[in-house]
Design an enzyme around this catalytic site. Structure first.
Site, PDB file in Angstrom:
ATOM      1  CB  SER A   1      -0.918   0.012   1.221  1.00 44.73           C
ATOM      2  OG  SER A   1      -1.640   1.224   1.274  1.00 44.73           O
ATOM      3  CG  LEU A   2       1.650   3.360  -3.298  1.00 44.23           C
ATOM      4  CD1 LEU A   2       1.360   3.955  -4.670  1.00 44.23           C
ATOM      5  CD2 LEU A   2       3.148   3.319  -3.033  1.00 44.23           C
TER       6      LEU A   2
ATOM      7  CE  LYS B   1     -12.068  -1.468  -0.193  1.00 46.42           C
ATOM      8  NZ  LYS B   1     -12.092  -0.917  -1.568  1.00 46.42           N
TER       9      LYS B   1
ATOM     10  CG  ASN C   1     -12.856   3.315   1.460  1.00 44.61           C
ATOM     11  OD1 ASN C   1     -13.678   4.102   1.943  1.00 44.61           O
ATOM     12  ND2 ASN C   1     -11.951   3.693   0.588  1.00 44.61           N
TER      13      ASN C   1
ATOM     14  CG  ASP D   1     -13.020   2.706  -2.812  1.00 43.61           C
ATOM     15  OD1 ASP D   1     -11.905   3.197  -2.574  1.00 43.61           O
ATOM     16  OD2 ASP D   1     -13.357   1.561  -2.453  1.00 43.61           O
TER      17      ASP D   1
ATOM     18  N   GLY E   1     -18.720  -3.631 -14.736  1.00 46.95           N
ATOM     19  CA  GLY E   1     -18.348  -4.293 -13.496  1.00 46.95           C
ATOM     20  C   GLY E   1     -19.270  -3.923 -12.352  1.00 46.95           C
TER      21      GLY E   1
ATOM     22  CB  ALA F   1     -13.852  -0.249  -7.009  1.00 43.64           C
TER      23      ALA F   1
ATOM     24  NE  ARG G   1     -16.758 -12.016 -15.312  1.00 42.61           N
ATOM     25  CZ  ARG G   1     -16.787 -12.959 -14.386  1.00 42.61           C
ATOM     26  NH1 ARG G   1     -17.375 -14.131 -14.646  1.00 42.61           N
ATOM     27  NH2 ARG G   1     -16.279 -12.758 -13.193  1.00 42.61           N
TER      28      ARG G   1
ATOM     29  CE1 TYR H   1      -1.492   2.303  -9.289  1.00 45.86           C
ATOM     30  CE2 TYR H   1      -3.827   1.966  -8.872  1.00 45.86           C
ATOM     31  CZ  TYR H   1      -2.511   1.841  -8.479  1.00 45.86           C
ATOM     32  OH  TYR H   1      -2.209   1.242  -7.285  1.00 45.86           O
TER      33      TYR H   1
END
Length: 293
Positions: free
Chosen positions: A28-29, A79, A100, A115, A139, A143, A164, A240
Site C-alpha cells: 500500500s502507498l 470492506k 473503506n 472510493d 463491473g 469499487a 458477467r 492505473y
C-alpha cells in the site's frame, strides 16, 4: 513550521493513530501519502498498516478503540466483513454495503466508502461532471458499486451496469434495487455479453467507466469494441497499471477525453484525510511527490 519529511521527531505522547487494515497491505502507498500529508500540515497523527484477516476484524477494531485511534482505511477482504461492527453508516455505504473508511468519535465507529467520492472528485478535477447524465459502468465489484452509489447520490440520472452472469450478478441487482428506491437515479444491471445493449447504452452515455480488472497489467483485452467510442464520450478506467489500458488507447484513437484510476486513489485518500482531520489534504503537494507514478 512546515515540515515535508516524516521523521521520528514528529511522534509525541499525544500522537494519534490512523491505520490501514487488510490483507495483504505491504504494497500500500497509503502510509506514504498520509504521513507526508500529516507532516506537511503539521498534524499530530501517524498512519501505519496492519495485516488483518477477515475473521479478525472485530477484535482489531475493539483493540483500536481501546487505543483511542482516530480512524482507519479498510481494504480487501475487510470492506464487507467490518459491517457488523460499525455503529453508523453513510448513505453511500448503506447503498453499496461496503466501508473503506472508519472514523472513531465519541466512542462510536462511523463508516463510509470514499472510493466513489475519489472517482467523482477525480472526474471533476479533469474538468468533467456527469450530474443529470447517463453513465455506462463495466463491473459490479466493490469499487464499482461504491462509484455507482456516489454518482447516484450526486445526481447522475441513469447508470447501466454491465456485469458477467455470475454470483455477483444477483448482488448487483439487489444493489440496483436499493439505489432505485433510495435515490432519484435509475440503475439497471445488464449481462456483459449483451453487445446490443452495450452499444446502445454507450451511445446514450456521457461517461464510460471500466471498473473491472480487464486490461490490468499485461492483459491487453478490452470489454468494449473500439467502434462503440466517440469524441463526445468521456472514457475512464480505474486501472492505473498500465497507465493506458487498451480501452484508453482506443479512446485516444477515437478522440475521446480519457483518464485512468491514478487520481481516484489520490482523491479517495484526500476524502478520508478530511474526515479524520477536518482539513483538506495537500493534494497538489502529494501529486508532485510522484507517489502513484
Amino acid at each position: 513550521m512546515e515540515n515535508n519529511n516524516f521523521t521520528i521527531e514528529r511522534i509525541s505522547g499525544s500522537t494519534r493513530l490512523i491505520c490501514l487494515l487488510g490483507s495483504p497491505v505491504k504494497h500500500s502507498l497509503s502510509p506514504i501519502m498520509h504521513n507526508l500529508s500529516f507532516a506537511h500540515e503539521g498534524l499530530d497523527f501517524v498512519y501505519l498498516a496492519f495485516d488483518v484477516k477477515s475473521d479478525e476484524i472485530g477484535e482489531a477494531l475493539s483493540s483500536l478503540k481501546i487505543l483511542n485511534f482516530r480512524g482507519c482505511n479498510l481494504t480487501m477482504p475487510l470492506k464487507i466483513s467490518c459491517l457488523p461492527y460499525i455503529d453508523e453508516l453513510s448513505k453511500v455505504s448503506m447503498l453499496c454495503r461496503a466501508v473503506n473508511t472508519i472514523t472513531y468519535e465519541d466512542g462510536k465507529l462511523y463508516g463510509t466508502s470514499t472510493d466513489g467520492a475519489g472517482f467523482y472528485d477525480s472526474l471533476l478535477d479533469h474538468g468533467f461532471d456527469v450530474k443529470g447524465e447517463t453513465v455506462t459502468l463495466l463491473g459490479a465489484g466493490g469499487a464499482a458499486t461504491s462509484i455507482a452509489a456516489e454518482m447516484a447520490v450526486r445526481g447522475v440520472k441513469h447508470i447501466a451496469i454491465f456485469q458477467r452472469k455470475s454470483a455477483t450478478f444477483k448482488r448487483a441487482e439487489e444493489f440496483a434495487e436499493r439505489v432505485n428506491s433510495e435515490t432519484d437515479c435509475h440503475v439497471e444491471v445488464i449481462d456483459m455479453k449483451d453487445d446490443v445493449s452495450l452499444k446502445k447504452s454507450i451511445a446514450e452515455s456521457a461517461l464510460l467507466l471500466n471498473a473491472t480488472n480487464v486490461g490490468m497489467g499485461s492483459d491487453e483485452n478490452s470489454l468494449v469494441p473500439e467502434n462503440f467510442l466517440r469524441k463526445s464520450l468521456i472514457v475512464s478506467d480505474i486501472i492505473y497499471h498500465p497507465e493506458k489500458t487498451t480501452l484508453l488507447k482506443e479512446a485516444e484513437n477515437a478522440g475521446s477525453p480519457f483518464f485512468n484510476g491514478k487520481d481516484m486513489l489520490l482523491f479517495q485518500g484526500a476524502k478520508s484525510f478530511e474526515l479524520w482531520t477536518g482539513r483538506k489534504m495537500p493534494v497538489e503537494f502529494i501529486r508532485n511527490k510522484g507517489i502513484f507514478n
